[in-house]
Scaffold this active site. Structure first.
Site, PDB file in Angstrom:
ATOM      1  N   LYS A  81       0.856  -1.190   0.000  1.00 13.35           N
ATOM      2  CA  LYS A  81       0.000   0.000   0.000  1.00 13.35           C
ATOM      3  C   LYS A  81       0.891   1.240   0.000  1.00 13.35           C
ATOM      4  O   LYS A  81       1.900   1.290   0.712  1.00 13.35           O
ATOM      5  CB  LYS A  81      -0.912  -0.016   1.233  1.00 13.35           C
ATOM      6  CG  LYS A  81      -1.973   1.079   1.261  1.00 13.35           C
ATOM      7  CD  LYS A  81      -2.897   0.919   2.470  1.00 13.35           C
ATOM      8  CE  LYS A  81      -4.024   1.935   2.480  1.00 13.35           C
ATOM      9  NZ  LYS A  81      -4.936   1.750   3.632  1.00 13.35           N
ATOM     10  N   SER A 156      -9.871   1.641   2.405  1.00 11.65           N
ATOM     11  CA  SER A 156      -8.982   2.434   1.570  1.00 11.65           C
ATOM     12  C   SER A 156      -7.879   1.639   0.877  1.00 11.65           C
ATOM     13  O   SER A 156      -7.282   2.133  -0.062  1.00 11.65           O
ATOM     14  CB  SER A 156      -8.344   3.537   2.396  1.00 11.65           C
ATOM     15  OG  SER A 156      -7.488   2.966   3.386  1.00 11.65           O
ATOM     16  N   SER A 180     -10.079  -0.671   6.609  1.00  9.58           N
ATOM     17  CA  SER A 180      -9.454  -0.529   5.297  1.00  9.58           C
ATOM     18  C   SER A 180      -8.707  -1.742   4.764  1.00  9.58           C
ATOM     19  O   SER A 180      -8.302  -1.734   3.605  1.00  9.58           O
ATOM     20  CB  SER A 180      -8.514   0.673   5.295  1.00  9.58           C
ATOM     21  OG  SER A 180      -9.262   1.841   5.129  1.00  9.58           O
TER      22      SER A 180
END
Ligand code: GLN
Length: 492
Positions: A81, A156, A180
């Site tokens: 990420k 996210s 997330s």
């Protein structure tokens, strides 16, 4: 999960590379080819580091040839990420404000993956600063769901979830502040784990809400998720919130079954607001666990229903403080102006997107003199109530069950204009972050629309062992979940 490059799991890849049966370079190329073939459509990555990955794989192969053991993730491609710091490699948080910034160090989790032999293939897209549930808040455009590109992958950590679901990497890392990791895992049909607060070091994770943030794995199997978590967990003196204990062994507990475990289905998170087809899967999951020898009952966590309200005061409050450092001086973007104050204002105006600005304003308001006790203080008290209710539930049950997300993946654009409807996506995942416990999402069949459904397994702090045992049992009992190949074709 079937992909055109076989059904390789991280466990299988590492075993083959360590034994010298496959080279890391050979393992890597089909993943890079899959990215090349389909990431223009899906946009799981902000940056693909193909050259660096090839160099790292070749270096690993030389070590194996020299008789060395590169470690438990030898030759395993991994996606990161883009809010995890990578030395010398741009780390954007999908925000314009970090434009041009290259971290001078690796996050502890990145260093641990590398030390274990993993090979990073790139940085994945996210909602700006991890604020969102659909990856539509990225400054670089949305990520698409590999199962249906007209839909969101969740967020996210949508880029990491989509990368694993599309076969761009067998495993990935994300961060979870209110859901997330788990919510995008559910929407993309992969496994996602939010470990106990403090189990995994956040050193080098760009902070959103520091009392809630945790890093965790995405994988196609529970076993791969366990392996990845074993590698990244454990004490780190660089993170003052890191638990000073060795990481628990998880891979070895997966075959223990669930005989004798007490499983509670959370009443407050399975009724109103949950799509009937999703709720049905949770019921089936509970039945499957009962058949496997667990005792199943109804659990009550009344204050969990207040989680969302408390979170949207606490998380923005912490974010407004954490994001004060982006001032046009220390990192990334600077918009020049006459005075320093005007430069800072212009830089932040140009650099942050709407959702981030909304959170900074909400948080600043909640902390301001005269309102602090009424808003932030009250939210902290609610947080304590939620912790008490969970503690009471865990006196009767070893793990709890709920949906991960109220619905399957929704169409891109559907909720983007209505923040409240977007926030409601996290109603089942947020309570866990508020109390610092562990939770994971395991794919469990599909909804009426044929899209993946995730079942959430929750456990008390440091309850990863029973949680993974239940996760493994759910995986074994899951109705044939939709698999997707890198060419986008669904297969049974
Ligand atoms: N969707 C939630 C939010 O927007 C949670 C995000 C996260 O876990 N990083 O804050």
């Amino acid at each position: 999960m079937s992909t055109s490059h076989g059904t390789a799991t991280a466990v299988d890849i590492a075993a083959a590379v360590r034994a010298g049966e496959r080279s890391a370079v050979e393992v890597l190329e089909p993943y890079l080819a899959a990215i090349e073939a389909r990431d223009a459509e899906l946009h799981a990555f902000n940056l693909v580091t193909a050259d660096e990955a090839r160099d790292a794989a070749a270096a690993l192969d030389r070590r194996v040839a020299a008789g060395e053991d590169p470690g438990p993730l030898a030759g395993v491609p991994v996606a990161l990420k883009d809010n995890l710091c990578t030395r010398g490699v741009p780390t954007t948080c999908s925000s314009r404000i970090l434009e041009g910034w290259r971290p001078p160090y690796d996050a502890t989790v990145v260093a641990r993956l590398t030390a274990a032999g993993a090979v990073s293939v790139g940085k994945t897209n996210l909602d700006e600063f991890a604020m969102g549930s659909s990856t539509e808040n990225s400054a670089f455009g949305p990520t698409r769901n590999p199962h249906d590109p007209t839909r969101v992958p969740g967020g996210s950590s949508g880029g990491s979830a989509a990368a694993v679901a599309a076969g761009f990497a067998p495993v990935a890392l994300g961060s979870d502040t209110g859901g997330s990791i788990r919510q995008p895992a559910a929407l993309c049909g992969v496994v996602g784990v939010k470990p106990t607060y403090g189990l995994v070091s956040r050193y080098g994770l760009v902070a959103f809400a520091s009392s809630l943030d945790q890093i965790g794995p995405f994988a196609t199997t529970v076993r791969d998720a366990a392996l990845l978590l074993e590698v990244i967990a454990g004490h780190d003196p660089c993170d003052s919130t890191s638990i000073p204990q060795p990481a628990p062994g998880l891979v070895d507990v997966l075959d223990r079954g669930v005989e004798g475990l007490r499983v509670g289905v959370i009443a407050e998170l399975t009724g109103e607001g949950i799509a009937p087809d999703v709720a049905r899967r949770v019921t089936e999951a509970a039945e499957a666990l009962e058949r496997a020898g667990a005792t199943v009952g109804e659990a009550s966590v009344p204050a969990a229903a207040l989680g969302l309200s408390a979170y949207y005061l606490i998380a923005p409050a912490e974010a407004s403080s954490n994001l004060a450092r982006y001032d046009g001086v220390r990192y990334g973007l600077r918009v020049d102006a006459r005075t320093t104050g005007e430069m800072m204002e212009a830089s932040r105006t140009a650099g942050f997107g709407d959702e981030v600005k909304r959170r900074i304003m909400l948080g600043t308001y909640a902390l301001s003199a005269g309102y602090r006790d009424a808003y932030y203080g009250k939210a902290l008290r609610v947080r304590t109530l939620i912790a008490r209710d969970f503690a009471a539930a865990y006196e009767r049950f070893d793990v709890l069950l709920s949906p991960t997300s109220p619905t399957t993946a929704f169409p891109i654009g559907d909720k983007a204009a209505d923040p409240l409807s977007m926030y409601l996506n996290d109603v089942c995942t947020i309570p866990t972050n508020l109390v610092g416990d562990a939770a994971m999402s395991v794919p469990f069949g599909t909804g009426d629309d044929g899209l993946p459904v995730g079942v959430q397994v929750l456990a008390p702090a440091l309850g990863e062992v029973p949680m993974f045992r239940v996760g493994a049992a759910l995986e074994a009992a899951a109705p044939g979940a939709a698999a997707v190949r890198p060419d986008g074709e669904e297969q049974p």
